[in-house]
Design a protein around this motif. Structure first.
Motif, PDB file in Angstrom:
ATOM      1  N   ILE A  99     -26.396 -70.582 -22.327  1.00  0.00           N
ATOM      2  CA  ILE A  99     -26.874 -69.300 -22.852  1.00  0.00           C
ATOM      3  C   ILE A  99     -26.379 -68.170 -21.952  1.00  0.00           C
ATOM      4  N   LEU A 100     -25.898 -67.101 -22.580  1.00  0.00           N
ATOM      5  CA  LEU A 100     -25.483 -65.902 -21.829  1.00  0.00           C
ATOM      6  C   LEU A 100     -26.555 -64.832 -21.982  1.00  0.00           C
ATOM      7  N   PRO A 101     -26.734 -63.980 -20.962  1.00  0.00           N
ATOM      8  CA  PRO A 101     -27.814 -62.986 -21.045  1.00  0.00           C
ATOM      9  C   PRO A 101     -27.495 -61.786 -21.952  1.00  0.00           C
ATOM     10  N   GLN A 102     -26.220 -61.584 -22.276  1.00  0.00           N
ATOM     11  CA  GLN A 102     -25.851 -60.398 -23.060  1.00  0.00           C
ATOM     12  C   GLN A 102     -26.240 -60.588 -24.540  1.00  0.00           C
ATOM     13  N   THR A 103     -26.382 -59.440 -25.222  1.00  0.00           N
ATOM     14  CA  THR A 103     -26.823 -59.513 -26.627  1.00  0.00           C
ATOM     15  C   THR A 103     -25.687 -59.960 -27.549  1.00  0.00           C
ATOM     16  N   ASP A 104     -24.447 -59.554 -27.246  1.00  0.00           N
ATOM     17  CA  ASP A 104     -23.325 -59.948 -28.109  1.00  0.00           C
ATOM     18  C   ASP A 104     -22.015 -59.909 -27.322  1.00  0.00           C
ATOM     19  N   PHE A 105     -20.937 -60.270 -27.992  1.00  0.00           N
ATOM     20  CA  PHE A 105     -19.643 -60.408 -27.330  1.00  0.00           C
ATOM     21  C   PHE A 105     -19.181 -59.080 -26.704  1.00  0.00           C
ATOM     22  N   LEU A 106     -19.393 -57.970 -27.426  1.00  0.00           N
ATOM     23  CA  LEU A 106     -18.926 -56.677 -26.882  1.00  0.00           C
ATOM     24  C   LEU A 106     -19.728 -56.273 -25.654  1.00  0.00           C
ATOM     25  N   ALA A 107     -21.008 -56.631 -25.625  1.00  0.00           N
ATOM     26  CA  ALA A 107     -21.832 -56.333 -24.438  1.00  0.00           C
ATOM     27  C   ALA A 107     -21.312 -57.131 -23.244  1.00  0.00           C
ATOM     28  N   LEU A 108     -20.874 -58.346 -23.494  1.00  0.00           N
ATOM     29  CA  LEU A 108     -20.301 -59.179 -22.422  1.00  0.00           C
ATOM     30  C   LEU A 108     -19.017 -58.528 -21.872  1.00  0.00           C
ATOM     31  N   VAL A 109     -18.159 -58.081 -22.782  1.00  0.00           N
ATOM     32  CA  VAL A 109     -16.895 -57.465 -22.364  1.00  0.00           C
ATOM     33  C   VAL A 109     -17.183 -56.169 -21.588  1.00  0.00           C
ATOM     34  N   ALA A 110     -18.146 -55.371 -22.089  1.00  0.00           N
ATOM     35  CA  ALA A 110     -18.479 -54.094 -21.429  1.00  0.00           C
ATOM     36  C   ALA A 110     -19.059 -54.344 -20.041  1.00  0.00           C
ATOM     37  N   GLU A 111     -19.941 -55.333 -19.920  1.00  0.00           N
ATOM     38  CA  GLU A 111     -20.561 -55.615 -18.618  1.00  0.00           C
ATOM     39  C   GLU A 111     -19.514 -56.099 -17.611  1.00  0.00           C
ATOM     40  N   ALA A 112     -18.582 -56.913 -18.081  1.00  0.00           N
ATOM     41  CA  ALA A 112     -17.519 -57.386 -17.181  1.00  0.00           C
ATOM     42  C   ALA A 112     -16.709 -56.186 -16.678  1.00  0.00           C
ATOM     43  N   GLU A 113     -16.407 -55.264 -17.579  1.00  0.00           N
ATOM     44  CA  GLU A 113     -15.613 -54.095 -17.188  1.00  0.00           C
ATOM     45  C   GLU A 113     -16.376 -53.251 -16.159  1.00  0.00           C
ATOM     46  N   GLU A 114     -17.687 -53.033 -16.426  1.00  0.00           N
ATOM     47  CA  GLU A 114     -18.526 -52.268 -15.486  1.00  0.00           C
ATOM     48  C   GLU A 114     -18.506 -52.885 -14.085  1.00  0.00           C
ATOM     49  N   GLN A 115     -18.499 -54.202 -14.068  1.00  0.00           N
ATOM     50  CA  GLN A 115     -18.552 -54.901 -12.773  1.00  0.00           C
ATOM     51  C   GLN A 115     -17.162 -55.131 -12.184  1.00  0.00           C
ATOM     52  N   GLY A 116     -16.127 -54.602 -12.856  1.00  0.00           N
ATOM     53  CA  GLY A 116     -14.767 -54.731 -12.352  1.00  0.00           C
ATOM     54  C   GLY A 116     -14.266 -56.169 -12.374  1.00  0.00           C
ATOM     55  N   MET A 117     -14.780 -56.960 -13.313  1.00  0.00           N
ATOM     56  CA  MET A 117     -14.316 -58.345 -13.423  1.00  0.00           C
ATOM     57  C   MET A 117     -13.803 -58.593 -14.836  1.00  0.00           C
ATOM     58  N   THR A 118     -13.177 -59.738 -15.026  1.00  0.00           N
ATOM     59  CA  THR A 118     -12.754 -60.091 -16.379  1.00  0.00           C
ATOM     60  C   THR A 118     -13.935 -60.797 -17.057  1.00  0.00           C
ATOM     61  N   PRO A 119     -13.978 -60.793 -18.396  1.00  0.00           N
ATOM     62  CA  PRO A 119     -15.056 -61.520 -19.090  1.00  0.00           C
ATOM     63  C   PRO A 119     -15.102 -62.989 -18.678  1.00  0.00           C
ATOM     64  N   LEU A 120     -13.936 -63.610 -18.469  1.00  0.00           N
ATOM     65  CA  LEU A 120     -13.917 -65.030 -18.085  1.00  0.00           C
ATOM     66  C   LEU A 120     -14.583 -65.237 -16.716  1.00  0.00           C
ATOM     67  N   ALA A 121     -14.278 -64.331 -15.766  1.00  0.00           N
ATOM     68  CA  ALA A 121     -14.878 -64.455 -14.427  1.00  0.00           C
ATOM     69  C   ALA A 121     -16.394 -64.282 -14.516  1.00  0.00           C
ATOM     70  N   LEU A 122     -16.841 -63.329 -15.343  1.00  0.00           N
ATOM     71  CA  LEU A 122     -18.287 -63.100 -15.489  1.00  0.00           C
ATOM     72  C   LEU A 122     -18.972 -64.333 -16.092  1.00  0.00           C
ATOM     73  N   VAL A 123     -18.359 -64.898 -17.117  1.00  0.00           N
ATOM     74  CA  VAL A 123     -18.946 -66.078 -17.761  1.00  0.00           C
ATOM     75  C   VAL A 123     -18.992 -67.241 -16.765  1.00  0.00           C
ATOM     76  N   LYS A 124     -17.928 -67.388 -15.990  1.00  0.00           N
ATOM     77  CA  LYS A 124     -17.904 -68.505 -15.017  1.00  0.00           C
ATOM     78  C   LYS A 124     -19.031 -68.357 -14.000  1.00  0.00           C
ATOM     79  N   GLU A 125     -19.342 -67.099 -13.622  1.00  0.00           N
ATOM     80  CA  GLU A 125     -20.447 -66.853 -12.686  1.00  0.00           C
ATOM     81  C   GLU A 125     -21.768 -67.331 -13.283  1.00  0.00           C
ATOM     82  N   VAL A 126     -21.981 -66.994 -14.582  1.00  0.00           N
ATOM     83  CA  VAL A 126     -23.232 -67.407 -15.246  1.00  0.00           C
ATOM     84  C   VAL A 126     -23.312 -68.931 -15.301  1.00  0.00           C
TER      85      VAL A 126
END
Ligand code: DO4
Ligand code: MG
Length: 301
Positions: free
Chosen positions: A26-53
């Motif tokens: 399970i990912l904490p974001q509401t949808d795919f675009l929220a995941l992409v936006a959060e990764a960008e905010e954190q200066g990471m790629t979506p893949l890196a963010l998902v791997k962290e989770v």
């Protein structure tokens, strides 16, 4: 790494990542675009963010096949490219000329032209996801699925993911007159996407996808076809750049990239058929075919 949405036991849409060994997290974001936006905010790629989770959590107990999957993204718009494969050009020539196999038409011109064919296909309200029904038109007697790789893009035209799509099409309506294209392509439930979004960064070669289409009638395999995105005449960036030309495109738009699998010319979809579109690394998009307006269809024949 694939991203899905499913309905959890409390009927709540839930975003999740599916690892290469098919475990679901399970990912904490509401949808795919929220995941992409959060990764960008954190200066990471979506893949890196998902791997962290994933590193900090356990997979859920349900297996992927038991989940009630939803459309992986509520794409504000779905656009489509046409005649991007030789197979599609030949099929379009066949239907536009009443079955002349060696005919040449404007479809040859668009296949060879610098400018590709790009058309508006669908909105979120007309698009269905895995396991949902795709509709037949009641005023067509020659309907087929078009199994296509879908590019998930952001508003700047970056390809952020890949999904599978079905560009349901009426060969008789388009063949009668090319100006009827919007009617041959757009109606309620005439587009499906899913079952997952494969993150673009996880793909080494987007021209190496294998696409398979299977159509089942009365639970028996009636049609099967295979293709590879390596057979595409154009490049994905080229299609995206024409879509963006003087245009406003929204984050999460899906661009279908054309079909290379066409059922035999004497085949038409019927009420009750089931379509499976499988793309390597993405999964199987399965939809039942329904003719909602049966009375109008009988009148048409
Ligand atoms: O010109 C009609 C559209 C063709 C199409 O949708 C395709 O090639 O996939
Ligand atoms: Mg198509």
């Amino acid at each position: 790494m694939r991203i899905i949405r499913y309905q959890n036991d409390q009927a709540k849409p839930t975003l999740a990542a599916v690892s290469d060994d098919d475990n679901v997290y399970i990912l904490p974001q509401t949808d795919f675009l929220a995941l992409v936006a959060e990764a960008e905010e954190q200066g990471m790629t979506p893949l890196a963010l998902v791997k962290e989770v994933l590193a900090a959590s356990n997979p859920i107990n349900h297996s992927l096949k038991d989940l009630n999957l939803l459309v992986p993204i509520e794409a504000p718009e779905v656009w489509a490219s046409g005649v991007t494969y030789e197979r599609s050009r030949n099929a379009r020539n066949y239907e536009a000329t009443g079955g002349k196999l060696d005919a040449t038409t404007f479809y040859d011109k668009v296949y060879d032209a610098v400018r590709p064919e790009i058309f508006f296909k669908s909105t979120a309200a007309r698009t269905v996801g895995p396991g949902q029904e795709v509709n037949l038109r009641s005023d067509s007697n020659w309907q087929i699925p078009e199994p296509e790789l879908g590019l998930v893009i952001d508003g700047r035209g970056n390809i952020i993911g890949y999904t599978a799509g079905n560009d349901m099409s009426c060969r008789d309506i388009e063949g009668e007159n090319p100006l009827y294209l919007p009617q041959a392509k757009m109606w309620a439930n005439s587009c499906s996407i899913g079952p997952a979004i494969l993150l673009a960064e996880a793909v080494d070669d987007p021209y190496g996808f294998t696409i398979t289409c299977r159509i089942y009638r009365n639970d028996e395999l009636a049609v099967e076809g295979h293709a590879s995105t390596g057979q595409l005449k154009r490049k994905f960036d080229e299609l995206v750049s024409f879509l963006l030309h003087d245009n406003k495109i929204f984050d999460g738009t899906v661009l279908l990239t054309g079909t290379c699998i066409v059922p035999p010319n004497d085949f038409t979809l019927l009420d009750g058929d089931r379509i499976e579109i499988e793309i390597s690394g993405i999964g199987v998009l399965s939809n039942k075919v329904v003719l909602p307006n049966k009375a109008a269809s009988a009148l048409h024949k």
